[in-house]
Write a protein that holds these residues in place. Structure first.
Motif, short mmCIF file in Angstrom:
data_model
loop_
_atom_site.label_atom_id
_atom_site.label_comp_id
_atom_site.label_asym_id
_atom_site.label_seq_id
_atom_site.Cartn_x
_atom_site.Cartn_y
_atom_site.Cartn_z
N ARG A 142 0.82 -1.21 0.00
CA ARG A 142 0.00 0.00 0.00
C ARG A 142 0.86 1.27 0.00
O ARG A 142 0.38 2.35 0.33
CB ARG A 142 -0.94 -0.01 1.21
N ILE A 143 2.13 1.11 -0.34
CA ILE A 143 3.04 2.25 -0.43
C ILE A 143 3.58 2.29 -1.86
O ILE A 143 4.28 1.35 -2.28
CB ILE A 143 4.20 2.14 0.57
N ALA A 144 3.26 3.34 -2.59
CA ALA A 144 3.72 3.47 -3.97
C ALA A 144 5.04 4.21 -4.01
O ALA A 144 5.10 5.39 -3.65
CB ALA A 144 2.67 4.19 -4.81
N MET A 145 6.10 3.53 -4.41
CA MET A 145 7.42 4.14 -4.57
C MET A 145 8.36 3.07 -5.12
O MET A 145 7.99 1.89 -5.21
CB MET A 145 7.96 4.67 -3.23
N SER A 146 9.57 3.46 -5.46
CA SER A 146 10.57 2.51 -5.93
C SER A 146 10.99 1.60 -4.77
O SER A 146 10.73 1.89 -3.60
CB SER A 146 11.77 3.25 -6.51
N ARG A 147 11.67 0.51 -5.10
CA ARG A 147 12.01 -0.49 -4.10
C ARG A 147 12.99 0.05 -3.06
O ARG A 147 12.85 -0.18 -1.87
CB ARG A 147 12.58 -1.74 -4.78
N GLY A 148 14.01 0.77 -3.53
CA GLY A 148 15.02 1.31 -2.62
C GLY A 148 16.16 0.33 -2.37
O GLY A 148 15.99 -0.89 -2.45
N GLY A 149 17.32 0.89 -2.04
CA GLY A 149 18.48 0.08 -1.71
C GLY A 149 19.25 -0.45 -2.89
O GLY A 149 20.20 -1.23 -2.72
N GLU A 150 18.89 -0.03 -4.12
CA GLU A 150 19.59 -0.52 -5.30
C GLU A 150 20.96 0.16 -5.43
O GLU A 150 21.17 1.26 -4.93
CB GLU A 150 18.78 -0.21 -6.58
N PRO A 151 21.90 -0.46 -6.14
CA PRO A 151 23.15 0.23 -6.45
C PRO A 151 22.87 1.47 -7.30
O PRO A 151 21.98 1.46 -8.16
CB PRO A 151 23.94 -0.81 -7.25
N LEU A 152 23.62 2.52 -7.06
CA LEU A 152 23.38 3.80 -7.74
C LEU A 152 23.44 3.66 -9.26
O LEU A 152 22.60 4.23 -9.98
CB LEU A 152 24.41 4.83 -7.26
N GLU A 163 10.93 8.02 -5.62
CA GLU A 163 11.59 7.49 -4.43
C GLU A 163 10.88 7.86 -3.14
O GLU A 163 11.20 7.33 -2.08
CB GLU A 163 13.03 7.99 -4.38
N LEU A 164 9.91 8.79 -3.22
CA LEU A 164 9.21 9.24 -2.02
C LEU A 164 7.86 8.52 -1.91
O LEU A 164 7.16 8.33 -2.91
CB LEU A 164 9.01 10.75 -2.06
N PRO A 165 7.48 8.11 -0.69
CA PRO A 165 6.29 7.27 -0.52
C PRO A 165 4.98 8.01 -0.73
O PRO A 165 4.83 9.17 -0.34
CB PRO A 165 6.42 6.79 0.93
N LYS A 166 4.03 7.31 -1.34
CA LYS A 166 2.64 7.76 -1.43
C LYS A 166 1.80 6.63 -0.86
O LYS A 166 1.88 5.49 -1.32
CB LYS A 166 2.26 8.07 -2.89
N TYR A 167 0.98 6.97 0.14
CA TYR A 167 0.30 5.95 0.93
C TYR A 167 -1.15 5.76 0.53
O TYR A 167 -1.88 6.74 0.32
CB TYR A 167 0.35 6.31 2.42
N GLU A 168 -1.59 4.52 0.47
CA GLU A 168 -3.00 4.19 0.35
C GLU A 168 -3.58 4.08 1.76
O GLU A 168 -2.84 3.82 2.72
CB GLU A 168 -3.18 2.86 -0.38
N PRO A 169 -4.90 4.28 1.92
CA PRO A 169 -5.50 4.08 3.24
C PRO A 169 -5.18 2.69 3.79
O PRO A 169 -5.25 1.70 3.07
CB PRO A 169 -7.00 4.24 2.97
N GLY A 170 -4.78 2.64 5.05
CA GLY A 170 -4.46 1.37 5.67
C GLY A 170 -3.03 0.93 5.48
O GLY A 170 -2.67 -0.19 5.87
N ALA A 171 -2.18 1.80 4.90
CA ALA A 171 -0.76 1.46 4.79
C ALA A 171 -0.17 1.21 6.18
O ALA A 171 0.66 0.32 6.37
CB ALA A 171 0.00 2.58 4.09
#
Length: 513
Positions: A142-152, A163-171
Motif C-alpha cells: 500500500r506504499i507506492a514508490m521505488s524499491r530502494g536500496g539498489e546500487p546507484l 523514491e518518495l512514498p505515497k500511501y494508500e489508506p491502511g498502509a
C-alpha cells in the motif's frame, strides 16, 4: 509352541512401537503448528512502559534483563538525562535540542498491558511530534514508490518523486481495543495540531499517519513480526551530509525521548538507492532495511515514527532565531541552564562511539605529533541518480589555497601537519578520525564541515565563505558546540592567499605555535 507364540508377539511389538512413536510425533507436530498459529493472532504484552526504565547517567539505560540482540547504548561523556528531568520551558535552547517533546497525547490508550496502543510526544517549540505505538502493521503493497536500496549505477536518471512514498489508506494499521469496523487512527484536527506541515511541501510522516487505520483484535494479519523497537524513517536529501546528519539527530532524539533500552532497528520508508552514508546508519543503529524489502505486511511490537530532519533544531536554526550557546555537560550538571546545550556534543560522541573511536588514545595523541590543520576539500563524486558527478566549486582557487598553506606550514618553527581532507574518497571512520585529530578545521562552505558535530571541544574552525553562500550552518554548529569560529567572507569566490594564511597564523599562535 509357547515359545513360538512369544516370539511372534515380540515381533508384532517391534513393528508396532515405531508406528506408535511416529503417530505421537505427528500429533505433536500438528499441535505445535496450531499453537504457533494461535500465537500469531493472539494479544501480546505491550512493550514495557518507558517510565519504568532508569537512566544509568551516561547514556546507557537500565532495563529488565532481556534476550535483545540490539546494540547497547554506548557510554557518552556529554550525556544528560532525556527523561525524568524537569521539562524545559518552551522555545529555550534545551527545548530545541533536548527533550522539548513534553506534551504526551494518548491517541489509543494501552489496555492493561495487552493489545495495541498509540501515543505522540509533541514539542511546542519545534512544532512536531514523535509518535510511537505497539502492535503496528506496515503494508509495503500500500506504499507506492521505488524499491530502494539498489546500487546507484542501476537507477541513474530516476526521478526523486519515484523514491518518495505515497500511501494508500491502511498502509499503517494499529490494533484497536475492541471488535468493530476499521476506522481512521487520527483526524485532520489532530494532524493540524500535532503534525503540521510547517512549510514542508511533502510531509511524508503526516501522510503516513493520515493513512493509518485502527483494526479490531485478530485482524492484524502479518507475514512476519519484528520483535524489537524499530524506527520508521523517511529521508529526503539522503546523499548530503548536512541533511543526513539532521536525519540521524532526529532518529537519535526519537530513541531517547521514547527511552529505548537499546539502539533500535531502522526501517527506511523511502525508495532511495544505496548511498555511502548508509554505512553510518548501520553503525549508529542495530539494523537497517528498506520497507519494500519485506515480502508482505510486517508487524512491529513497538514502532516509533521519527520526525523529518527538516523538523530538527539543526535545520530550524537556519531560519528561526533562538538563543543557544554550547556548554560542557559537566558545567550543566553543576549549574543547569536552559539557554545552553551539550546535546550536539552528546550526539557527536554517539557518532564517534559507533565507529569505536571514543577512546583516550586519540585525544591524548592529538598534539603529540604536531598540530593537524585539516583542509576539508570539495571534489567531484556521483551522489544520487539525478547528479552529474560534478560538485559546484565554492572556492574557485581551492587548490591554490591548499598548496600555499601546505608550503607555508613547512617553514614554521613548530610542527604543523596540513591534512588533505578529500572526504568523498574516505570511508566514514577515516573522516571522523581526521576530524578528531584536527586542531584546526579549514574549508569552504560545504556539507563536509558538518563533521564539526564530532570535533573535540578545543578544535578551531576557519570557514572561507563565498559571496554566493553566506549561510550560517557552520557558524551555528560551532556556536552550539562552543567551538572557536573564524569566518573569512569573500567578495566573490576567489580567496587571497595572504588573507587566509594571516587568519590561520593568528589561530595557530593562539595554540602556542
Amino acid at each position: 509352541m509357547m515359545a513360538g507364540r512369544a516370539h511372534g508377539h515380540r515381533n508384532r511389538l517391534r513393528r508396532l512401537v515405531p508406528r506408535v512413536l511416529l503417530l505421537a510425533f505427528a500429533l505433536y507436530a500438528v499441535s505445535f503448528a496450531i499453537y504457533l498459529l494461535r500465537q500469531s493472532h493472539s494479544h501480546h504484552p505491550s512493550p514495557p512502559d518507558p517510565t519504568q526504565r532508569t537512566d544509568a547517567g551516561d547514556g546507557s539505560v537500565r532495563a529488565p534483563p532481556s534476550s535483545s540482540s540490539q546494540k547497547p547504548w554506548p557510554r557518552l561523556p556529554s550525556f544528560l538525562p532525556w527523561v525524568g528531568a524537569p521539562a524545559p520551558p518552551p522555545h529555550t535552547c534545551e527545548a530545541y535540542f533536548g527533550n522539548g517533546f513534553t506534551r504526551r497525547v494518548e491517541v489509543l490508550p494501552a489496555r492493561g498491558g495487552a493489545g495495541g496502543w498509540f501515543r505522540c510526544h509533541h514539542s511546542e517549540t519545534l512544532g512536531s511530534s514523535i509518535c510511537e505505538g505497539a502492535r503496528v502493521r506496515l503494508d509495503p503493497a500500500r506504499i507506492a514508490m521505488s524499491r530502494g536500496g539498489e546500487p546507484l549505477d542501476q537507477v541513474m536518471g530516476r526521478a526523486e518523486e519515484e523514491e518518495l512514498p505515497k500511501y494508500e489508506p491502511g498502509a499503517l494499521q494499529v490494533e484497536g481495543p475492541a471488535a468493530g469496523r476499521t476506522a481512521p487512527l487520527v483526524d485532520a484536527g489532530f494532524l493540524n495540531a500535532y503534525v503540521p506541515t510547517g512549510g514542508i511541501g511533502t510531509h511524508t510522516m503526516r501522510a503516513l499517519l493520515e493513512s493509518a487505520r485502527v483494526v479490531p483484535p485478530g485482524e492484524l494479519h502479518c507475514s512476519q513480526w519484528v520483535e524489537e523497537p524499530t524506527l520508521l524513517v523517511t529521508r529526503f536529501e539522503y546523499a548530503n551530509l548536512f541533511h543526513t546528519i539532521t536525519d540521524w539527530y532526529s532518529a537519535y532524539v526519537s530513541s531517547r525521548v521514547t527511552n529505548l533500552p537499546n539502539r533500535p532497528n531502522v526501517v527506511f520508508v523511502d525508495g532511495h538507492c544505496k548511498a555511502q552514508l548508509e554505512q553510518t546508519w548501520e553503525a549508529l543503529f542495530s539494523s537497517v532495511t528498506y520497507v519494500k524489502n519485506f515480502s508482505g505486511p510486517v508487524c512491529f511490537r513497538h514502532a516509533i515514527l521519527s520526525p523529518l530532519g527538516y523538523e530538527t533544531a539543526m535545520f530550524k536554526g537556519l531560519s528561526e532565531s533562538f538563543s543557544c550557546e554550547g556548554a560542557s555537560a559537566q558545567s550543566l550538571r553543576e549549574k543547569p541552564d536552559y539557554e545552553k546545550t551539550a546535546r550536539i556534543s552528546e550526539f557527536g560522541e554517539m557518532i564517534v562511539a559507533s565507529f569505536d573511536l571514543l577512546h583516550d588514545e586519540i585525544m591524548s595523541s592529538k598534539k603529540s605529533n604536531g598540530l593537524n590543520v585539516l583542509f576539508v576539500r570539495r571534489e567531484d563524486y556521483l551522489a544520487h541518480p539525478r547528479h552529474t558527478g560534478k560538485v559546484e566549486s565554492r572556492l574557485s582557487n581551492e587548490r591554490e589555497v591548499y598548496d600555499a598553506i601546505e608550503k607555508w606550514a613547512k617553514g614554521l618553527k613548530c610542527k604543523v601537519n596540513v591534512i588533505n581532507g578529500l572526504f568523498a574518497h574516505m570511508n566514514m571512520k577515516e573522516q571522523l578520525r581526521a576530524i578528531l585529530e584536527a586542531s584546526v578545521v579549514i574549508g569552504a562552505h560545504g556539507a563536509g564541515l558538518t563533521h564539526l558535530v564530532s570535533a573535540t571541544p578545543d578544535t578551531k574552525v576557519l570557514e572561507i565563505i563565498s559571496s554566493m553562500y553566506r549561510r550560517p550552518h557552520f557558524a551555528l554548529i560551532s556556536q552550539w558546540k562552543a567551538l572557536e569560529y573564524h569566518p573569512i567572507n569573500l567578495p566573490g569566490s576567489y580567496a587571497r592567499i595572504t588573507d587566509v594564511i594571516s587568519e590561520l597564523s593568528n589561530i595557530l599562535t593562539g595554540l602556542g605555535c
